[in-house]
Design a protein around this motif. Sequence first.
Motif, PDB file in Angstrom:
ATOM      1  N   TYR A   1       0.839  -1.192   0.000  1.00 13.17           N
ATOM      2  CA  TYR A   1       0.000   0.000   0.000  1.00 13.17           C
ATOM      3  C   TYR A   1       0.871   1.238   0.000  1.00 13.17           C
ATOM      4  CZ  TYR A   1      -3.315   3.531   1.560  1.00 13.17           C
ATOM      5  OH  TYR A   1      -4.075   4.656   1.661  1.00 13.17           O
ATOM      6  N   ASP A   2       0.627   2.072  -0.968  1.00 17.89           N
ATOM      7  CA  ASP A   2       1.292   3.365  -1.062  1.00 17.89           C
ATOM      8  C   ASP A   2       0.239   4.368  -0.598  1.00 17.89           C
ATOM      9  OD1 ASP A   2       1.884   5.908  -2.036  1.00 17.89           O
ATOM     10  OD2 ASP A   2       3.034   5.138  -3.709  1.00 17.89           O
ATOM     11  N   GLY A   3       0.437   4.948   0.559  1.00 21.11           N
ATOM     12  CA  GLY A   3      -0.552   5.814   1.167  1.00 21.11           C
ATOM     13  C   GLY A   3      -1.039   6.935   0.272  1.00 21.11           C
ATOM     14  N   LEU A   4      -0.288   7.269  -0.724  1.00 23.78           N
ATOM     15  CA  LEU A   4      -0.653   8.364  -1.619  1.00 23.78           C
ATOM     16  C   LEU A   4      -1.463   7.880  -2.823  1.00 23.78           C
ATOM     17  CD1 LEU A   4      -0.374  11.370  -2.276  1.00 23.78           C
ATOM     18  CD2 LEU A   4       1.777  10.837  -3.413  1.00 23.78           C
ATOM     19  N   ARG A   5      -0.998   6.815  -3.474  1.00 28.06           N
ATOM     20  CA  ARG A   5      -1.618   6.386  -4.731  1.00 28.06           C
ATOM     21  C   ARG A   5      -2.518   5.166  -4.592  1.00 28.06           C
ATOM     22  NH1 ARG A   5       3.450   5.811  -8.440  1.00 28.06           N
ATOM     23  NH2 ARG A   5       4.148   4.826  -6.534  1.00 28.06           N
ATOM     24  N   GLY A   6      -2.196   4.239  -3.724  1.00 29.10           N
ATOM     25  CA  GLY A   6      -2.994   3.021  -3.573  1.00 29.10           C
ATOM     26  C   GLY A   6      -2.119   1.796  -3.460  1.00 29.10           C
TER      27      GLY A   6
ATOM     28  N   GLN B   1       0.009  -1.402  -4.993  1.00 26.18           N
ATOM     29  CA  GLN B   1       0.699  -1.932  -6.168  1.00 26.18           C
ATOM     30  C   GLN B   1       0.945  -3.418  -5.976  1.00 26.18           C
ATOM     31  OE1 GLN B   1       4.346   0.111  -6.930  1.00 26.18           O
ATOM     32  NE2 GLN B   1       5.189  -0.285  -4.931  1.00 26.18           N
ATOM     33  N   LEU B   2       1.019  -4.138  -7.073  1.00 27.89           N
ATOM     34  CA  LEU B   2       1.210  -5.588  -7.063  1.00 27.89           C
ATOM     35  C   LEU B   2       2.505  -5.914  -7.785  1.00 27.89           C
ATOM     36  CD1 LEU B   2      -1.323  -8.328  -7.672  1.00 27.89           C
ATOM     37  CD2 LEU B   2       0.680  -8.278  -9.136  1.00 27.89           C
ATOM     38  N   ARG B   3       3.322  -6.756  -7.159  1.00 23.82           N
ATOM     39  CA  ARG B   3       4.570  -7.208  -7.785  1.00 23.82           C
ATOM     40  C   ARG B   3       4.635  -8.727  -7.665  1.00 23.82           C
ATOM     41  NH1 ARG B   3       9.434  -4.834  -9.066  1.00 23.82           N
ATOM     42  NH2 ARG B   3       8.861  -2.969  -7.930  1.00 23.82           N
TER      43      ARG B   3
ATOM     44  N   TYR C   1       2.994  -3.665 -10.851  1.00 25.08           N
ATOM     45  CA  TYR C   1       1.825  -3.004 -11.406  1.00 25.08           C
ATOM     46  C   TYR C   1       1.461  -1.875 -10.456  1.00 25.08           C
ATOM     47  CZ  TYR C   1       0.988  -6.593 -14.888  1.00 25.08           C
ATOM     48  OH  TYR C   1       1.103  -7.430 -15.968  1.00 25.08           O
ATOM     49  N   LEU C   2       1.398  -0.675 -10.975  1.00 23.64           N
ATOM     50  CA  LEU C   2       1.055   0.482 -10.172  1.00 23.64           C
ATOM     51  C   LEU C   2      -0.445   0.479  -9.877  1.00 23.64           C
ATOM     52  CD1 LEU C   2       3.306   3.149 -11.906  1.00 23.64           C
ATOM     53  CD2 LEU C   2       3.774   1.808  -9.849  1.00 23.64           C
ATOM     54  N   PRO C   3      -0.872   1.271  -8.918  1.00 15.54           N
ATOM     55  CA  PRO C   3      -2.274   1.258  -8.507  1.00 15.54           C
ATOM     56  C   PRO C   3      -3.286   1.446  -9.637  1.00 15.54           C
ATOM     57  CG  PRO C   3      -0.986   2.447  -6.903  1.00 15.54           C
ATOM     58  CD  PRO C   3      -0.064   2.143  -8.055  1.00 15.54           C
TER      59      PRO C   3
ATOM     60  N   PRO D   1      -8.321  -2.001 -10.364  1.00 12.56           N
ATOM     61  CA  PRO D   1      -9.501  -2.654 -10.940  1.00 12.56           C
ATOM     62  C   PRO D   1      -9.554  -4.161 -10.632  1.00 12.56           C
ATOM     63  CG  PRO D   1      -8.548  -1.172 -12.545  1.00 12.56           C
ATOM     64  CD  PRO D   1      -7.587  -1.270 -11.393  1.00 12.56           C
ATOM     65  N   TYR D   2      -8.415  -4.809 -10.574  1.00  8.67           N
ATOM     66  CA  TYR D   2      -8.365  -6.235 -10.246  1.00  8.67           C
ATOM     67  C   TYR D   2      -8.733  -6.458  -8.783  1.00  8.67           C
ATOM     68  CZ  TYR D   2      -6.437 -10.731  -8.904  1.00  8.67           C
ATOM     69  OH  TYR D   2      -6.278 -11.986  -8.377  1.00  8.67           O
ATOM     70  N   LEU D   3      -8.206  -5.619  -7.918  1.00  7.33           N
ATOM     71  CA  LEU D   3      -8.459  -5.793  -6.500  1.00  7.33           C
ATOM     72  C   LEU D   3      -9.876  -5.418  -6.127  1.00  7.33           C
ATOM     73  CD1 LEU D   3      -5.085  -4.372  -5.231  1.00  7.33           C
ATOM     74  CD2 LEU D   3      -5.759  -6.765  -5.404  1.00  7.33           C
TER      75      LEU D   3
END
Length: 68
Positions: free
Chosen positions: A23-28, A30-32, A59-61, A66-68
């Motif tokens: 979780y990136d508190g600013l953008r959302g 990401q998945l790696r 994968y950035l937010p 949309p997947y999550l």
Amino acid sequence: MIDDTYPPLAAWLHGERVAQLTYDGLRGVQLRYTASAVERYGINGLALSASLPVRVDAYLPNRSAPYL
């Protein structure tokens, strides 16, 4: 900046850890994919979603939300 109050979340498939969500508190979120998932499924292989094929880069937010 990654928010340390939310630890990474592991994504598992068939008993194997295949990705990590952070979780990136600013953008959302990401998945790696893990290195073992890249090796097992190959680049552009299907693991969790056809919309998020396996790759080395995170994968950035905007792509993972949309997947999550």
